[in-house]
Scaffold this motif. Structure first.
Motif, PDB file in Angstrom:
ATOM      1  N   SER A   1       0.829  -1.211   0.000  1.00  0.00           N
ATOM      2  CA  SER A   1       0.000   0.000   0.000  1.00  0.00           C
ATOM      3  C   SER A   1       0.862   1.259   0.000  1.00  0.00           C
ATOM      4  CB  SER A   1      -0.939   0.005   1.215  1.00  0.00           C
ATOM      5  OG  SER A   1      -0.221   0.223   2.423  1.00  0.00           O
ATOM      6  N   LEU A   2       2.070   1.134   0.500  1.00  0.00           N
ATOM      7  CA  LEU A   2       2.998   2.269   0.539  1.00  0.00           C
ATOM      8  C   LEU A   2       3.796   2.378  -0.752  1.00  0.00           C
ATOM      9  CD1 LEU A   2       4.328   1.799   4.190  1.00  0.00           C
ATOM     10  CD2 LEU A   2       2.564   3.384   3.402  1.00  0.00           C
ATOM     11  N   ALA A   3       4.111   1.240  -1.345  1.00  0.00           N
ATOM     12  CA  ALA A   3       4.874   1.229  -2.605  1.00  0.00           C
ATOM     13  C   ALA A   3       4.596  -0.077  -3.318  1.00  0.00           C
ATOM     14  CB  ALA A   3       6.369   1.397  -2.339  1.00  0.00           C
ATOM     15  N   MET A   4       3.645  -0.064  -4.218  1.00  0.00           N
ATOM     16  CA  MET A   4       3.267  -1.268  -4.941  1.00  0.00           C
ATOM     17  C   MET A   4       4.350  -1.632  -5.960  1.00  0.00           C
ATOM     18  SD  MET A   4       0.975  -3.595  -5.187  1.00  0.00           S
ATOM     19  CE  MET A   4       0.532  -4.916  -6.324  1.00  0.00           C
ATOM     20  N   PRO A   5       4.846  -2.862  -5.921  1.00  0.00           N
ATOM     21  CA  PRO A   5       5.863  -3.275  -6.906  1.00  0.00           C
ATOM     22  C   PRO A   5       5.333  -3.176  -8.335  1.00  0.00           C
ATOM     23  CG  PRO A   5       5.715  -4.847  -5.101  1.00  0.00           C
ATOM     24  CD  PRO A   5       4.557  -3.924  -4.954  1.00  0.00           C
ATOM     25  N   ALA A   6       6.241  -2.953  -9.251  1.00  0.00           N
ATOM     26  CA  ALA A   6       5.864  -2.895 -10.658  1.00  0.00           C
ATOM     27  C   ALA A   6       5.392  -4.264 -11.132  1.00  0.00           C
ATOM     28  CB  ALA A   6       7.059  -2.438 -11.490  1.00  0.00           C
ATOM     29  N   LYS A   7       4.650  -4.273 -12.222  1.00  0.00           N
ATOM     30  CA  LYS A   7       4.213  -5.531 -12.820  1.00  0.00           C
ATOM     31  C   LYS A   7       5.370  -6.148 -13.606  1.00  0.00           C
ATOM     32  CE  LYS A   7      -0.600  -4.015 -13.346  1.00  0.00           C
ATOM     33  NZ  LYS A   7      -1.697  -3.772 -14.321  1.00  0.00           N
ATOM     34  N   ASN A   8       5.179  -7.417 -13.981  1.00  0.00           N
ATOM     35  CA  ASN A   8       6.126  -8.135 -14.852  1.00  0.00           C
ATOM     36  C   ASN A   8       7.496  -8.362 -14.226  1.00  0.00           C
ATOM     37  OD1 ASN A   8       4.274  -8.391 -17.055  1.00  0.00           O
ATOM     38  ND2 ASN A   8       4.656  -6.239 -17.539  1.00  0.00           N
ATOM     39  N   LEU A   9       7.542  -8.449 -12.908  1.00  0.00           N
ATOM     40  CA  LEU A   9       8.788  -8.783 -12.227  1.00  0.00           C
ATOM     41  C   LEU A   9       8.860 -10.290 -12.012  1.00  0.00           C
ATOM     42  CD1 LEU A   9       8.887  -6.010  -9.455  1.00  0.00           C
ATOM     43  CD2 LEU A   9       9.926  -5.959 -11.722  1.00  0.00           C
ATOM     44  N   ARG A  10       9.941 -10.732 -11.398  1.00  0.00           N
ATOM     45  CA  ARG A  10      10.057 -12.122 -10.944  1.00  0.00           C
ATOM     46  C   ARG A  10       9.553 -12.175  -9.502  1.00  0.00           C
ATOM     47  NH1 ARG A  10      14.311 -10.842 -14.077  1.00  0.00           N
ATOM     48  NH2 ARG A  10      14.832 -12.237 -15.817  1.00  0.00           N
ATOM     49  N   LEU A  11       8.539 -12.976  -9.264  1.00  0.00           N
ATOM     50  CA  LEU A  11       7.970 -13.123  -7.929  1.00  0.00           C
ATOM     51  C   LEU A  11       8.516 -14.395  -7.285  1.00  0.00           C
ATOM     52  CD1 LEU A  11       5.891 -12.584  -5.620  1.00  0.00           C
ATOM     53  CD2 LEU A  11       4.223 -13.857  -7.013  1.00  0.00           C
ATOM     54  N   PHE A  12       9.121 -14.243  -6.113  1.00  0.00           N
ATOM     55  CA  PHE A  12       9.616 -15.394  -5.358  1.00  0.00           C
ATOM     56  C   PHE A  12       8.617 -15.690  -4.241  1.00  0.00           C
ATOM     57  CE2 PHE A  12      13.191 -14.213  -7.775  1.00  0.00           C
ATOM     58  CZ  PHE A  12      14.050 -15.299  -7.828  1.00  0.00           C
ATOM     59  N   LEU A  13       7.941 -16.814  -4.381  1.00  0.00           N
ATOM     60  CA  LEU A  13       6.888 -17.216  -3.448  1.00  0.00           C
ATOM     61  C   LEU A  13       7.277 -18.541  -2.812  1.00  0.00           C
ATOM     62  CD1 LEU A  13       3.855 -16.669  -2.507  1.00  0.00           C
ATOM     63  CD2 LEU A  13       3.243 -18.334  -4.275  1.00  0.00           C
ATOM     64  N   GLY A  14       7.338 -18.573  -1.495  1.00  0.00           N
ATOM     65  CA  GLY A  14       7.720 -19.829  -0.868  1.00  0.00           C
ATOM     66  C   GLY A  14       7.906 -19.699   0.629  1.00  0.00           C
TER      67      GLY A  14
ATOM     68  N   SER B   1      13.105  -8.241  -9.118  1.00  0.00           N
ATOM     69  CA  SER B   1      12.371  -9.315  -8.443  1.00  0.00           C
ATOM     70  C   SER B   1      11.759  -8.810  -7.148  1.00  0.00           C
ATOM     71  CB  SER B   1      13.310 -10.483  -8.112  1.00  0.00           C
ATOM     72  OG  SER B   1      14.040 -10.911  -9.243  1.00  0.00           O
ATOM     73  N   ILE B   2      10.764  -9.534  -6.655  1.00  0.00           N
ATOM     74  CA  ILE B   2      10.197  -9.260  -5.337  1.00  0.00           C
ATOM     75  C   ILE B   2      10.116 -10.575  -4.565  1.00  0.00           C
ATOM     76  CG2 ILE B   2       8.895  -7.171  -5.864  1.00  0.00           C
ATOM     77  CD1 ILE B   2       6.425  -8.886  -6.293  1.00  0.00           C
ATOM     78  N   ASN B   3      10.379 -10.493  -3.286  1.00  0.00           N
ATOM     79  CA  ASN B   3      10.378 -11.660  -2.416  1.00  0.00           C
ATOM     80  C   ASN B   3       9.140 -11.637  -1.543  1.00  0.00           C
ATOM     81  OD1 ASN B   3      10.881 -13.721  -0.578  1.00  0.00           O
ATOM     82  ND2 ASN B   3      13.007 -13.157  -0.249  1.00  0.00           N
TER      83      ASN B   3
ATOM     84  N   PHE C   1      -3.360 -17.425  -3.105  1.00  0.00           N
ATOM     85  CA  PHE C   1      -3.025 -17.263  -4.517  1.00  0.00           C
ATOM     86  C   PHE C   1      -3.378 -15.872  -5.055  1.00  0.00           C
ATOM     87  CE2 PHE C   1      -3.909 -17.691  -9.084  1.00  0.00           C
ATOM     88  CZ  PHE C   1      -2.729 -18.259  -9.520  1.00  0.00           C
ATOM     89  N   ASP C   2      -4.580 -15.414  -4.814  1.00  0.00           N
ATOM     90  CA  ASP C   2      -4.998 -14.107  -5.348  1.00  0.00           C
ATOM     91  C   ASP C   2      -4.236 -12.966  -4.694  1.00  0.00           C
ATOM     92  OD1 ASP C   2      -6.803 -15.165  -7.151  1.00  0.00           O
ATOM     93  OD2 ASP C   2      -8.481 -15.098  -5.754  1.00  0.00           O
ATOM     94  N   ARG C   3      -4.030 -13.063  -3.396  1.00  0.00           N
ATOM     95  CA  ARG C   3      -3.394 -11.969  -2.652  1.00  0.00           C
ATOM     96  C   ARG C   3      -1.890 -11.921  -2.817  1.00  0.00           C
ATOM     97  NH1 ARG C   3      -5.842 -12.887   3.264  1.00  0.00           N
ATOM     98  NH2 ARG C   3      -4.562 -11.067   3.798  1.00  0.00           N
ATOM     99  N   MET C   4      -1.272 -13.059  -3.080  1.00  0.00           N
ATOM    100  CA  MET C   4       0.180 -13.107  -3.150  1.00  0.00           C
ATOM    101  C   MET C   4       0.745 -13.418  -4.534  1.00  0.00           C
ATOM    102  SD  MET C   4       1.854 -12.373  -0.303  1.00  0.00           S
ATOM    103  CE  MET C   4       0.744 -10.965  -0.289  1.00  0.00           C
TER     104      MET C   4
ATOM    105  N   GLN D   1       0.825  -9.551 -10.766  1.00  0.00           N
ATOM    106  CA  GLN D   1       0.933  -9.687 -12.223  1.00  0.00           C
ATOM    107  C   GLN D   1       2.391  -9.943 -12.651  1.00  0.00           C
ATOM    108  OE1 GLN D   1      -2.076  -8.975 -14.473  1.00  0.00           O
ATOM    109  NE2 GLN D   1      -2.846  -9.612 -12.472  1.00  0.00           N
ATOM    110  N   PRO D   2       3.033 -10.947 -12.059  1.00  0.00           N
ATOM    111  CA  PRO D   2       4.458 -11.174 -12.368  1.00  0.00           C
ATOM    112  C   PRO D   2       4.673 -11.811 -13.730  1.00  0.00           C
ATOM    113  CG  PRO D   2       3.647 -12.932 -10.965  1.00  0.00           C
ATOM    114  CD  PRO D   2       2.509 -11.943 -11.103  1.00  0.00           C
ATOM    115  N   ALA D   3       5.866 -11.622 -14.260  1.00  0.00           N
ATOM    116  CA  ALA D   3       6.241 -12.305 -15.502  1.00  0.00           C
ATOM    117  C   ALA D   3       6.658 -13.734 -15.201  1.00  0.00           C
ATOM    118  CB  ALA D   3       7.376 -11.555 -16.196  1.00  0.00           C
ATOM    119  N   TRP D   4       7.257 -13.914 -14.017  1.00  0.00           N
ATOM    120  CA  TRP D   4       7.719 -15.229 -13.573  1.00  0.00           C
ATOM    121  C   TRP D   4       7.308 -15.449 -12.124  1.00  0.00           C
ATOM    122  CZ3 TRP D   4      11.074 -18.660 -16.310  1.00  0.00           C
ATOM    123  CH2 TRP D   4      11.592 -18.165 -17.531  1.00  0.00           C
ATOM    124  N   VAL D   5       6.999 -16.688 -11.776  1.00  0.00           N
ATOM    125  CA  VAL D   5       6.838 -17.084 -10.379  1.00  0.00           C
ATOM    126  C   VAL D   5       7.874 -18.157 -10.076  1.00  0.00           C
ATOM    127  CG1 VAL D   5       5.348 -18.144  -8.642  1.00  0.00           C
ATOM    128  CG2 VAL D   5       4.365 -16.569 -10.311  1.00  0.00           C
TER     129      VAL D   5
END
Length: 218
Positions: A36-49, A68-70, A85-88, A93-97
């Motif tokens: 909410s303070l700084a929304m990451p850009a779209k099309n990044l690499r999302l690291f989920l785990g 990338s975002i962690n 899934f929807d929230r994270m 809108q990542p390019a990669w997960v």
């Protein structure tokens, strides 16, 4: 009486599942406040785990060359990755997960077959909601604390590798073999005191595998 017993069992199971998943709400909401303070850009690499991502202290430095975002949340499983899934995932809108799940799942008694099917479901949802997003499964890695799970880890990794080999935009990173010496013994100097999580030397191996993959798939 039978209906009452079934209802009681259902409520007990539902409450248990909710309690297990809800324990991550604090971490998820903290990410949402951050967004909410700084929304990451779209099309990044999302690291989920799980904690292998959450405890990756040098993430920003290590991934500086690859935007990338962690969003790791410690102790998580594929069940929680699906639940959030929807929230994270969809929200970014990542390019990669890049996914690191499965290790904790096995530790909680889930079978490699079941976890592999959860991965299939995650992949299906991603294809439905974000058809252009690529998915990378980072193999369950070994640890001194979970040596007894090694065969199950290898079983799970093999199943996932077979699944992604048949799908477009689905990939696999080997995170098992780099942690073994040439004689087949597991390195014992790449873990912190709990013998489970990685120290700085361990993360050098972890990051090397990820960097090599990204360089092959720019």
């Amino acid at each position: 009486m039978k209906k009452q017993l079934l209802l009681a069992c259902f409520l007990l199971i539902s409450t248990s599942i909710f309690a297990q998943i809800n324990k991550f709400e604090k971490e998820i909401k903290a990410y949402e406040v951050q967004d909410s303070l700084a929304m990451p850009a779209k099309n990044l690499r999302l690291f989920l785990g799980s904690s292998s991502f959450r405890l990756w202290k040098s993430f920003d430095q290590d991934m500086a060359a690859y935007p990338s975002i962690n969003r790791g949340f410690g102790g998580s499983t594929l069940e929680e990755a699906l639940y959030y899934f929807d929230r994270m995932v969809v929200k970014y809108q990542p390019a990669w997960v890049f996914m690191y799940e499965g290790d904790n799942d096995l530790a909680k008694g889930q079978s490699p077959e079941f976890i592999a099917q959860e991965f299939v479901e995650f992949s299906r949802r991603l294809k439905e909601k974000l058809p252009n997003t690529k998915l990378v499964f980072i193999a369950a890695r070994p640890s001194l604390a979970r040596l007894s799970m090694l065969d199950k880890q290898r079983d799970l990794n093999s199943r996932i590798q077979q699944i992604v080999s048949k799908e477009k935009s689905r990939f696999y990173i080997d995170m098992q073999s780099p942690f073994f010496r040439g004689d087949g013994s597991l390195m014992d100097d790449v873990f912190v005191a709990d013998r489970l999580h990685l120290n700085e030397k361990g993360y050098l191996l972890f990051v090397k595998q990820i960097h090599e993959f990204i360089q092959k798939h720019p």
